[in-house]
Motif scaffolding. Structure first.
Motif, PDB file in Angstrom:
ATOM      1  N   ALA A  34      -2.467 -17.101   4.752  1.00 45.12           N
ATOM      2  CA  ALA A  34      -1.529 -17.260   5.860  1.00 45.12           C
ATOM      3  C   ALA A  34      -1.805 -18.561   6.616  1.00 45.12           C
ATOM      4  O   ALA A  34      -1.270 -18.785   7.692  1.00 45.12           O
ATOM      5  CB  ALA A  34      -1.629 -16.056   6.785  1.00 45.12           C
ATOM      6  N   GLY A  85      -8.049 -10.943   3.827  1.00 39.48           N
ATOM      7  CA  GLY A  85      -9.448 -11.340   3.743  1.00 39.48           C
ATOM      8  C   GLY A  85      -9.693 -12.430   2.727  1.00 39.48           C
ATOM      9  O   GLY A  85      -8.756 -12.988   2.156  1.00 39.48           O
ATOM     10  N   ASN A  86     -10.985 -12.704   2.525  1.00 43.59           N
ATOM     11  CA  ASN A  86     -11.426 -13.773   1.623  1.00 43.59           C
ATOM     12  C   ASN A  86     -12.055 -13.174   0.357  1.00 43.59           C
ATOM     13  O   ASN A  86     -13.107 -12.554   0.427  1.00 43.59           O
ATOM     14  CB  ASN A  86     -12.460 -14.631   2.382  1.00 43.59           C
ATOM     15  N   GLY A  97      -5.262  -9.553  -0.270  1.00 41.23           N
ATOM     16  CA  GLY A  97      -4.717  -9.723   1.068  1.00 41.23           C
ATOM     17  C   GLY A  97      -5.721  -9.357   2.121  1.00 41.23           C
ATOM     18  O   GLY A  97      -6.719  -8.669   1.838  1.00 41.23           O
ATOM     19  N   VAL A 140       0.499  -6.150  12.681  1.00 37.86           N
ATOM     20  CA  VAL A 140       1.206  -5.469  11.591  1.00 37.86           C
ATOM     21  C   VAL A 140       2.705  -5.398  11.931  1.00 37.86           C
ATOM     22  O   VAL A 140       3.075  -4.871  12.979  1.00 37.86           O
ATOM     23  CB  VAL A 140       0.648  -4.033  11.376  1.00 37.86           C
ATOM     24  N   ALA A 152       0.837  -1.207   0.000  1.00 35.05           N
ATOM     25  CA  ALA A 152       0.000   0.000   0.000  1.00 35.05           C
ATOM     26  C   ALA A 152       0.872   1.257   0.000  1.00 35.05           C
ATOM     27  O   ALA A 152       1.876   1.318   0.713  1.00 35.05           O
ATOM     28  CB  ALA A 152      -0.906   0.000   1.237  1.00 35.05           C
ATOM     29  N   VAL A 183      -3.516 -14.127  -1.400  1.00 31.89           N
ATOM     30  CA  VAL A 183      -2.460 -14.291  -0.406  1.00 31.89           C
ATOM     31  C   VAL A 183      -3.108 -14.909   0.829  1.00 31.89           C
ATOM     32  O   VAL A 183      -4.134 -14.423   1.309  1.00 31.89           O
ATOM     33  CB  VAL A 183      -1.791 -12.946  -0.047  1.00 31.89           C
ATOM     34  N   GLY A 233       4.005  -5.629   7.191  1.00 27.48           N
ATOM     35  CA  GLY A 233       2.584  -5.307   7.080  1.00 27.48           C
ATOM     36  C   GLY A 233       1.711  -6.275   7.858  1.00 27.48           C
ATOM     37  O   GLY A 233       2.145  -6.851   8.852  1.00 27.48           O
ATOM     38  N   HIS A 234       0.493  -6.453   7.369  1.00 28.76           N
ATOM     39  CA  HIS A 234      -0.516  -7.305   8.012  1.00 28.76           C
ATOM     40  C   HIS A 234      -0.103  -8.766   7.875  1.00 28.76           C
ATOM     41  O   HIS A 234       0.097  -9.237   6.757  1.00 28.76           O
ATOM     42  CB  HIS A 234      -1.853  -7.044   7.311  1.00 28.76           C
ATOM     43  N   ILE A 235       0.009  -9.478   8.971  1.00 32.17           N
ATOM     44  CA  ILE A 235       0.579 -10.837   8.914  1.00 32.17           C
ATOM     45  C   ILE A 235      -0.247 -11.880   9.646  1.00 32.17           C
ATOM     46  O   ILE A 235      -1.048 -11.569  10.522  1.00 32.17           O
ATOM     47  CB  ILE A 235       2.003 -10.858   9.537  1.00 32.17           C
ATOM     48  N   GLY A 236      -0.001 -13.143   9.287  1.00 28.46           N
ATOM     49  CA  GLY A 236      -0.528 -14.282  10.036  1.00 28.46           C
ATOM     50  C   GLY A 236       0.523 -14.735  11.034  1.00 28.46           C
ATOM     51  O   GLY A 236       1.505 -14.025  11.281  1.00 28.46           O
ATOM     52  N   MET A 266      -9.695  -5.285   3.294  1.00 24.42           N
ATOM     53  CA  MET A 266     -10.294  -4.473   4.372  1.00 24.42           C
ATOM     54  C   MET A 266     -10.641  -3.067   3.870  1.00 24.42           C
ATOM     55  O   MET A 266     -11.319  -2.312   4.560  1.00 24.42           O
ATOM     56  CB  MET A 266      -9.339  -4.383   5.570  1.00 24.42           C
TER      57      MET A 266
HETATM   58  O1  TUI Z   1      -2.399  -8.090   3.331  1.00 20.81           O
HETATM   59  C1  TUI Z   1      -1.252  -8.321   3.589  1.00 20.81           C
HETATM   60  N1  TUI Z   1      -0.406  -7.397   4.057  1.00 20.81           N
HETATM   61  C2  TUI Z   1      -0.722  -6.087   4.286  1.00 20.81           C
HETATM   62  S1  TUI Z   1      -2.215  -5.342   3.978  1.00 20.81           S
HETATM   63  C3  TUI Z   1      -1.643  -3.886   4.550  1.00 20.81           C
HETATM   64  S2  TUI Z   1      -2.616  -2.463   4.574  1.00 20.81           S
HETATM   65  C4  TUI Z   1      -2.769  -2.111   6.203  1.00 20.81           C
HETATM   66  N2  TUI Z   1      -2.505  -0.873   6.542  1.00 20.81           N
HETATM   67  C5  TUI Z   1      -2.594  -0.512   7.809  1.00 20.81           C
HETATM   68  C6  TUI Z   1      -2.969  -1.396   8.792  1.00 20.81           C
HETATM   69  C7  TUI Z   1      -3.238  -2.676   8.451  1.00 20.81           C
HETATM   70  C8  TUI Z   1      -3.124  -3.066   7.134  1.00 20.81           C
HETATM   71  C9  TUI Z   1      -0.368  -4.017   4.931  1.00 20.81           C
HETATM   72  N3  TUI Z   1       0.125  -5.248   4.768  1.00 20.81           N
HETATM   73  N4  TUI Z   1      -0.745  -9.554   3.416  1.00 20.81           N
HETATM   74  C10 TUI Z   1      -1.525 -10.634   2.978  1.00 20.81           C
HETATM   75  C11 TUI Z   1      -2.128 -11.334   4.100  1.00 20.81           C
HETATM   76  N5  TUI Z   1      -3.349 -11.757   4.109  1.00 20.81           N
HETATM   77  N6  TUI Z   1      -1.528 -11.638   5.270  1.00 20.81           N
HETATM   78  C12 TUI Z   1      -2.455 -12.292   6.017  1.00 20.81           C
HETATM   79  C13 TUI Z   1      -3.582 -12.372   5.264  1.00 20.81           C
HETATM   80  C14 TUI Z   1      -4.846 -12.957   5.547  1.00 20.81           C
HETATM   81  C15 TUI Z   1      -5.371 -12.982   6.829  1.00 20.81           C
HETATM   82  C16 TUI Z   1      -6.631 -13.539   7.058  1.00 20.81           C
HETATM   83  C17 TUI Z   1      -5.592 -13.513   4.516  1.00 20.81           C
HETATM   84  C18 TUI Z   1      -6.818 -14.071   4.744  1.00 20.81           C
HETATM   85  C19 TUI Z   1      -7.321 -14.078   6.011  1.00 20.81           C
HETATM   86  O2  TUI Z   1      -8.531 -14.652   6.166  1.00 20.81           O
HETATM   87  C20 TUI Z   1      -9.436 -14.043   7.028  1.00 20.81           C
HETATM   88  C21 TUI Z   1     -10.806 -14.396   6.577  1.00 20.81           C
HETATM   89  O3  TUI Z   1     -11.512 -13.477   6.150  1.00 20.81           O
HETATM   90  O4  TUI Z   1     -11.138 -15.568   6.629  1.00 20.81           O
END
Ligand code: TUI
Length: 307
Positions: free
Chosen positions: A118, A97-98, A95, A229, A21, A116, A143-146, A73
């Motif tokens: 996790a 989400g689903n 990323g 994060v 981002a 993507v 960033g946003h991690i598992g 998100m």
């Molecule tokens: O998305 C990322 N990395 C990111 S997004 C981002 S933007 C942001 N800015 C400020 C605060 C917070 C975020 C910065 N970095 N990576 C891909 C990723 N996706 N990592 C983990 C996941 C993930 C997590 C849960 C994917 C699916 C998931 O499923 C949840 C569900 O809905 O079932």
């Protein structure tokens, strides 16, 4: 070098640039694609109109395939999903989400879909929903991690799926690339190394912090409210973690982070901004062009893998 990822995307090297981002805009995306990998426009929290504009600008800079990353998100995710389908970009990654509800629309438009994930459960769900591949992203990422590490996540996802898997998290050189191949991945996604590319528009103060970072210089904020994060330790993380430890509410913490990524990337505020970066920042020690980075990585990996 041929894998199911190079075939799927019509690219020379199976290297995907992370959809960072604010960072991943047309110049970086085009440079990575021109260098034989695949660049992504990171939609982040941007409106759909911005993403459309970026797609057009990238097309002016390169004839090679490129993609868009959608951060699910983002309240504008639906509009961006439609832009991706209408513009017929080569590939979409998602990323945080689903993306299941957009899958049919993208497939119909001929867009390749690489969510993507996790976890193994999410990876299996994405394969069932029709994904063309997945990126298995370890907790080493910025960033946003598992919570699973790349070393443990990638082979488990590879074993659970039939579609190709791309490894992400902690990869920044030819050794990391080769290791990912050994785990069964057919490509890698890298963010932190490309963050400091010559073609990256990231403020110099931010790049310098990534280049100066050592192995244990990142912190994870937001664990208490389920949105962890990873970012480099600075004034912002110290304040955030202090408040988080004291039991601050999600809203209170949000106030602190609102606009903080932009502050770091655009204004170069390395103290109060969010310096998202992965644990591999300690290995990233200079600014280079994307072509130099990819050339070096493929050269080193080629020797290790006897290609
Ligand atoms: O998305 C990322 N990395 C990111 S997004 C981002 S933007 C942001 N800015 C400020 C605060 C917070 C975020 C910065 N970095 N990576 C891909 C990723 N996706 N990592 C983990 C996941 C993930 C997590 C849960 C994917 C699916 C998931 O499923 C949840 C569900 O809905 O079932």
């Amino acid at each position: 070098m041929k894998t199911r990822i190079t075939e799927l995307l019509g690219i020379q090297y199976p290297i995907i640039q992370g959809g960072m981002a604010w960072v991943a805009e047309c110049h970086l995306a085009a440079a990575v694609s021109e260098a034989g990998g695949i660049g992504l426009i990171g939609a982040g929290g941007a409106p759909a109109s911005f993403v459309r504009e970026q797609i057009h600008k990238t097309r002016e800079l390169t004839d090679k395939p490129f993609g868009v990353n959608i951060m699910l998100m983002n309240p504008e995710a639906e509009g961006i999903a439609e832009v991706v389908a209408k513009e017929g970009v080569k590939v979409v990654t998602t990323g945080a989400g689903n993306p299941g509800k957009y899958m049919a629309m993208w497939k119909e438009a001929g867009v390749k879909v690489i969510p993507v994930v996790a976890s193994v459960a999410m990876a299996k769900m994405m394969e069932r929903a029709g994904a063309d591949a997945v990126v298995a992203e370890g907790t080493e990422s910025g960033g946003h991690i598992g919570s699973a590490t790349t070393m443990t996540l990638v082979p488990q996802v590879v074993d659970a799926l039939h579609i190709p898997v791309v490894a992400a998290g902690g990869i920044a050189d030819g050794r990391g690339f080769a290791a990912a191949m050994m785990l069964g991945a057919e490509g890698v996604q890298m963010g932190t190394r490309f963050l400091v590319a010559k073609e990256s528009i990231v403020h110099d103060n931010y790049k310098k912090k990534v280049i100066a970072a050592k192995d244990i210089d990142s912190e994870v904020t937001g664990l208490s409210h389920g949105h962890p994060v990873r970012q480099l330790r600075n004034g912002m993380t110290r304040e955030y973690l202090k408040l988080e430890k004291a039991g601050a509410s999600f809203e209170e913490l949000e106030q602190l982070t609102l606009g903080a990524l932009r502050k770091a990337v655009v204004e170069g505020d390395a103290v109060n901004g969010t310096l998202m970066a992965g644990q591999i920042a300690g290995l990233v020690d200079r600014e280079q062009t994307c072509a130099e980075m990819i050339g070096e990585i493929m050269d080193q990996a080629g020797k290790l893998l006897n290609w």
